[in-house]
Design a protein around this motif. Structure first.
Motif, PDB file in Angstrom:
ATOM      1  N   GLY A 220      15.807   5.850  -1.257  1.00  0.00           N
ATOM      2  CA  GLY A 220      16.196   4.940  -0.381  1.00  0.00           C
ATOM      3  C   GLY A 220      16.222   3.532  -1.072  1.00  0.00           C
ATOM      4  O   GLY A 220      16.787   2.667  -0.670  1.00  0.00           O
TER       5      GLY A 220
ATOM      6  N   ILE B 221       8.396   8.669   3.804  1.00  0.00           N
ATOM      7  CA  ILE B 221       8.245  10.264   3.995  1.00  0.00           C
ATOM      8  C   ILE B 221       7.401  10.629   5.144  1.00  0.00           C
ATOM      9  O   ILE B 221       7.849  11.450   5.830  1.00  0.00           O
ATOM     10  CB  ILE B 221       7.758  11.037   2.566  1.00  0.00           C
ATOM     11  N   LYS B 222       6.249  10.035   5.080  1.00  0.00           N
ATOM     12  CA  LYS B 222       5.288  10.374   6.326  1.00  0.00           C
ATOM     13  C   LYS B 222       5.968  10.286   7.503  1.00  0.00           C
ATOM     14  O   LYS B 222       5.938  10.891   8.423  1.00  0.00           O
ATOM     15  CB  LYS B 222       4.084   9.612   6.134  1.00  0.00           C
TER      16      LYS B 222
ATOM     17  N   LYS C  84       5.187  -3.306  -8.832  1.00  0.00           N
ATOM     18  CA  LYS C  84       5.189  -1.997  -9.196  1.00  0.00           C
ATOM     19  C   LYS C  84       6.291  -1.310  -8.489  1.00  0.00           C
ATOM     20  O   LYS C  84       6.827  -0.207  -9.100  1.00  0.00           O
ATOM     21  CB  LYS C  84       3.864  -1.351  -8.610  1.00  0.00           C
TER      22      LYS C  84
ATOM     23  N   GLU D 212      15.098  12.787  -3.868  1.00  0.00           N
ATOM     24  CA  GLU D 212      15.158  13.509  -2.569  1.00  0.00           C
ATOM     25  C   GLU D 212      15.234  15.027  -2.450  1.00  0.00           C
ATOM     26  O   GLU D 212      14.545  15.787  -1.964  1.00  0.00           O
ATOM     27  CB  GLU D 212      16.190  13.150  -1.796  1.00  0.00           C
TER      28      GLU D 212
ATOM     29  N   ALA E 276      12.832   5.917   1.393  1.00  0.00           N
ATOM     30  CA  ALA E 276      12.387   5.934   2.801  1.00  0.00           C
ATOM     31  C   ALA E 276      10.926   6.528   2.933  1.00  0.00           C
ATOM     32  O   ALA E 276      10.446   7.008   2.142  1.00  0.00           O
ATOM     33  CB  ALA E 276      13.327   6.965   3.497  1.00  0.00           C
TER      34      ALA E 276
ATOM     35  N   LEU F   2      19.058   6.471  10.065  1.00  0.00           N
ATOM     36  CA  LEU F   2      19.194   5.511   8.955  1.00  0.00           C
ATOM     37  C   LEU F   2      20.995   4.865   9.105  1.00  0.00           C
ATOM     38  O   LEU F   2      21.205   4.345   7.937  1.00  0.00           O
ATOM     39  CB  LEU F   2      19.465   6.391   7.883  1.00  0.00           C
TER      40      LEU F   2
ATOM     41  N   GLU G 145      18.987   3.060  -3.065  1.00  0.00           N
ATOM     42  CA  GLU G 145      20.097   3.139  -2.417  1.00  0.00           C
ATOM     43  C   GLU G 145      20.151   1.716  -1.791  1.00  0.00           C
ATOM     44  O   GLU G 145      21.151   1.066  -1.569  1.00  0.00           O
ATOM     45  CB  GLU G 145      20.201   3.893  -1.106  1.00  0.00           C
TER      46      GLU G 145
ATOM     47  N   ALA H 222       9.724   2.744  -3.049  1.00  0.00           N
ATOM     48  CA  ALA H 222       9.660   4.314  -3.327  1.00  0.00           C
ATOM     49  C   ALA H 222      10.629   4.993  -2.449  1.00  0.00           C
ATOM     50  O   ALA H 222      10.042   6.184  -2.256  1.00  0.00           O
ATOM     51  CB  ALA H 222       8.265   4.431  -3.516  1.00  0.00           C
TER      52      ALA H 222
ATOM     53  N   LYS I 170       0.831  -1.202  -0.066  1.00  0.00           N
ATOM     54  CA  LYS I 170      -0.011   0.076  -0.040  1.00  0.00           C
ATOM     55  C   LYS I 170       0.963   1.347   0.068  1.00  0.00           C
ATOM     56  O   LYS I 170       0.587   2.294  -0.385  1.00  0.00           O
ATOM     57  CB  LYS I 170      -0.904  -0.125   1.272  1.00  0.00           C
ATOM     58  N   ALA I 171       2.019   1.051   0.465  1.00  0.00           N
ATOM     59  CA  ALA I 171       2.868   2.225   0.433  1.00  0.00           C
ATOM     60  C   ALA I 171       4.110   2.066  -0.305  1.00  0.00           C
ATOM     61  O   ALA I 171       5.011   2.752  -0.372  1.00  0.00           O
ATOM     62  CB  ALA I 171       3.532   2.559   1.966  1.00  0.00           C
TER      63      ALA I 171
ATOM     64  N   GLY J 216      20.398   9.796   1.652  1.00  0.00           N
ATOM     65  CA  GLY J 216      20.980   9.713   2.903  1.00  0.00           C
ATOM     66  C   GLY J 216      21.688   8.411   3.099  1.00  0.00           C
ATOM     67  O   GLY J 216      22.345   8.206   4.045  1.00  0.00           O
TER      68      GLY J 216
ATOM     69  N   TRP K 152      20.947   1.492   8.531  1.00  0.00           N
ATOM     70  CA  TRP K 152      20.640   1.042   6.984  1.00  0.00           C
ATOM     71  C   TRP K 152      21.848   0.205   6.487  1.00  0.00           C
ATOM     72  O   TRP K 152      21.851  -0.415   5.674  1.00  0.00           O
ATOM     73  CB  TRP K 152      20.109   2.176   6.043  1.00  0.00           C
TER      74      TRP K 152
HETATM   75  C1  HXC Z   1       5.924   7.013   2.283  1.00  0.00           C
HETATM   76  C2  HXC Z   1       4.886   6.568   0.135  1.00  0.00           C
HETATM   77  C3  HXC Z   1       6.297   6.867  -0.448  1.00  0.00           C
HETATM   78  C4  HXC Z   1       7.378   7.149   0.730  1.00  0.00           C
HETATM   79  C5  HXC Z   1       4.781   6.232  -2.035  1.00  0.00           C
HETATM   80  N1  HXC Z   1       4.104   6.196  -0.831  1.00  0.00           N
HETATM   81  N2  HXC Z   1       6.152   6.428  -1.564  1.00  0.00           N
HETATM   82  N3  HXC Z   1       4.687   6.826   1.345  1.00  0.00           N
HETATM   83  N4  HXC Z   1       7.034   7.301   1.816  1.00  0.00           N
HETATM   84  N5  HXC Z   1       8.378   7.242   0.029  1.00  0.00           N
HETATM   85  C6  HXC Z   1       2.717   6.056  -1.020  1.00  0.00           C
HETATM   86  C7  HXC Z   1       1.602   7.239  -1.221  1.00  0.00           C
HETATM   87  O1  HXC Z   1       1.832   8.308  -0.162  1.00  0.00           O
HETATM   88  C8  HXC Z   1       0.548   6.730  -1.401  1.00  0.00           C
HETATM   89  O2  HXC Z   1      -0.398   6.491  -0.099  1.00  0.00           O
HETATM   90  C9  HXC Z   1       0.846   5.044  -1.858  1.00  0.00           C
HETATM   91  O3  HXC Z   1       2.162   5.023  -1.593  1.00  0.00           O
HETATM   92  C10 HXC Z   1       0.758   4.966  -3.221  1.00  0.00           C
HETATM   93  O4  HXC Z   1       1.772   6.030  -3.793  1.00  0.00           O
HETATM   94  P1  HXC Z   1       0.890   7.084  -4.994  1.00  0.00           P
HETATM   95  O5  HXC Z   1       1.815   8.215  -4.903  1.00  0.00           O
HETATM   96  O6  HXC Z   1      -0.470   7.145  -5.049  1.00  0.00           O
HETATM   97  O7  HXC Z   1       1.370   6.045  -6.295  1.00  0.00           O
HETATM   98  P2  HXC Z   1       1.732   6.700  -8.033  1.00  0.00           P
HETATM   99  O8  HXC Z   1       0.778   7.791  -8.170  1.00  0.00           O
HETATM  100  O9  HXC Z   1       1.781   5.500  -8.827  1.00  0.00           O
HETATM  101  O10 HXC Z   1       3.209   7.273  -7.843  1.00  0.00           O
HETATM  102  C11 HXC Z   1       4.295   6.508  -7.432  1.00  0.00           C
HETATM  103  C12 HXC Z   1       5.647   7.214  -7.062  1.00  0.00           C
HETATM  104  C13 HXC Z   1       5.297   8.257  -5.949  1.00  0.00           C
HETATM  105  C14 HXC Z   1       6.055   7.951  -8.160  1.00  0.00           C
HETATM  106  C15 HXC Z   1       6.727   6.278  -6.588  1.00  0.00           C
HETATM  107  O11 HXC Z   1       4.532   7.517  -4.905  1.00  0.00           O
HETATM  108  C16 HXC Z   1       6.410   8.979  -5.437  1.00  0.00           C
HETATM  109  O12 HXC Z   1       6.858   9.911  -6.033  1.00  0.00           O
HETATM  110  N6  HXC Z   1       6.647   8.417  -4.139  1.00  0.00           N
HETATM  111  C17 HXC Z   1       7.777   9.062  -3.503  1.00  0.00           C
HETATM  112  C18 HXC Z   1       9.222   8.797  -4.133  1.00  0.00           C
HETATM  113  C19 HXC Z   1      10.272   9.809  -3.515  1.00  0.00           C
HETATM  114  O13 HXC Z   1      10.354  10.814  -3.117  1.00  0.00           O
HETATM  115  N7  HXC Z   1      11.155   8.700  -3.023  1.00  0.00           N
HETATM  116  C20 HXC Z   1      12.326   9.288  -2.009  1.00  0.00           C
HETATM  117  C21 HXC Z   1      11.972   9.388  -0.610  1.00  0.00           C
HETATM  118  S1  HXC Z   1      13.122  10.362   0.289  1.00  0.00           S
HETATM  119  P3  HXC Z   1      -1.612   6.844   0.135  1.00  0.00           P
HETATM  120  O14 HXC Z   1      -2.143   6.626   1.591  1.00  0.00           O
HETATM  121  O15 HXC Z   1      -1.884   8.249  -0.501  1.00  0.00           O
HETATM  122  O16 HXC Z   1      -2.453   5.707  -0.750  1.00  0.00           O
HETATM  123  C22 HXC Z   1      14.113   9.147   0.648  1.00  0.00           C
HETATM  124  C23 HXC Z   1      15.134   9.590   1.595  1.00  0.00           C
HETATM  125  C24 HXC Z   1      16.371   8.767   1.426  1.00  0.00           C
HETATM  126  O17 HXC Z   1      14.237   8.055   0.209  1.00  0.00           O
HETATM  127  C25 HXC Z   1      17.242   9.166   2.365  1.00  0.00           C
HETATM  128  C26 HXC Z   1      18.140   8.013   2.880  1.00  0.00           C
HETATM  129  C27 HXC Z   1      17.771   6.969   2.684  1.00  0.00           C
END
Ligand code: HXC
Length: 258
Positions: free
Chosen positions: A108, A67-68, A59, A131, A65, A84, A111, A63, A23-24, A139, A87
């Motif tokens: 992440g 974020i929420k 899929k 990021e 770390a 982290l 990574e 996606a 779901k996430a 990170g 990790w």
């Molecule tokens: C928390 C996430 C998430 C994430 C997706 N979701 N990625 N929740 N953290 N990284 C959740 C969404 O909030 C959503 O929850 C559900 O997963 C489905 O995602 P959608 O966005 O509706 O799907 P879609 O439209 O298909 O888009 C897919 C996506 C997009 C392009 C991958 O989800 C996206 O851009 N995600 C974030 C990617 C990102 O920025 N990653 C870097 C994170 S920062 P709900 O509850 O709304 O259904 C990071 C920092 C690293 O990794 C630092 C060191 C590790």
């Protein structure tokens, strides 16, 4: 053992670990990562296992770390808790880890894939470091491991724009990924490779992995020295004698992990 965010099964001598937070999109919350560290450590110590395959869903490999979860944390807490820091634990595994990546490997997630020893990708895989679009920077290796693999210009483009991603074919071309397969075959191919590795001598495989990893840590001359010493030490094993004798006797070797 039951995990909340993972599925774990054994296929011959390979442990197949599937990130299971669909779901996430397999966002790597701390609970998931704690479970992952736990299962990797357990498999690393299991006599029955010779290699580990890490995968996600069709899929998303992951996606990023969560974020929420990290949204409202602050510097002092992150610093105090070494946010982290845990990790890197999976990079300490002695057994090979193969990432089988389908879909998104972002932030992440990218990574995490790069912490593995081999990456196989499905045709629709996407690797990126978004990021900066969230007001932070990679990170867990996105500025370091990625740069060493793809070079400065591509790493900069990915990390600085946050939206310039590598698709599976590009990732293979630049060497981030070793092979690309149709999406539904990636996991099976990774398991096949894992079992091929697991059929060899575990201590020798362990030394080989250790030695390759030193290429990222040492100067060339120190790395060559490290390699030569490990190579020489393989001659203290039963499996070296067995491997070479079997070759001379035109038969298959029977490795005993000793
Ligand atoms: C928390 C996430 C998430 C994430 C997706 N979701 N990625 N929740 N953290 N990284 C959740 C969404 O909030 C959503 O929850 C559900 O997963 C489905 O995602 P959608 O966005 O509706 O799907 P879609 O439209 O298909 O888009 C897919 C996506 C997009 C392009 C991958 O989800 C996206 O851009 N995600 C974030 C990617 C990102 O920025 N990653 C870097 C994170 S920062 P709900 O509850 O709304 O259904 C990071 C920092 C690293 O990794 C630092 C060191 C590790």
């Amino acid at each position: 053992q039951e995990y909340k965010n993972l599925l774990v099964e054994t296929r011959d001598k390979v442990a197949l670990v599937t990130l299971n937070r669909p779901k996430a999109l397999n966002a790597l919350c701390s609970e998931l990562f704690d479970e992952l560290n736990q299962v990797i450590a357990e498999m690393d110590n299991s006599k029955a296992i010779g290699a580990i395959v890490l995968t996600g869903s069709p899929k998303a490999f992951a996606a990023g770390a969560d974020i929420k979860e990290m949204c409202n944390t602050n510097f002092v807490d992150n610093y105090k808790n070494n946010f982290l820091g845990h990790w890197t634990q999976i990079t300490e595994a002695r057994k090979p880890i193969i990432a089988a990546v389908n879909g998104f490997a972002l932030g992440g997630g990218c990574e995490l894939a790069m912490m593995c020893d081999i990456i196989y990708a499905g045709e629709k895989a996407v690797f990126g470091q978004p990021e900066v679009k969230l007001g932070t920077i990679p990170g867990a290796g996105g500025t370091q491991r990625l740069t060493r693999v793809v070079g400065k210009s591509k790493a900069m483009e990915m990390v600085l724009t946050g939206s310039w991603n590598l698709n599976a074919q590009d990732a293979e071309r630049v060497g981030l990924v070793s092979k690309v397969f149709p999406a539904d075959q990636v996991v099976d191919e990774a398991v096949k490779t894992g079992n091929k590795i697991a059929s060899l001598s575990q201590p020798i495989i362990q030394m080989a992995k250790e030695s390759v990893n030193q290429a990222y840590e040492l100067s060339l001359s120190s790395g060559l020295q490290y390699e030569r010493r490990l190579f020489q030490s393989t001659f203290a094993t039963h499996d070296q004698k067995e491997g070479m004798t079997a070759f001379a006797e035109k038969r298959s070797p029977k490795f005993e992990d000793k």
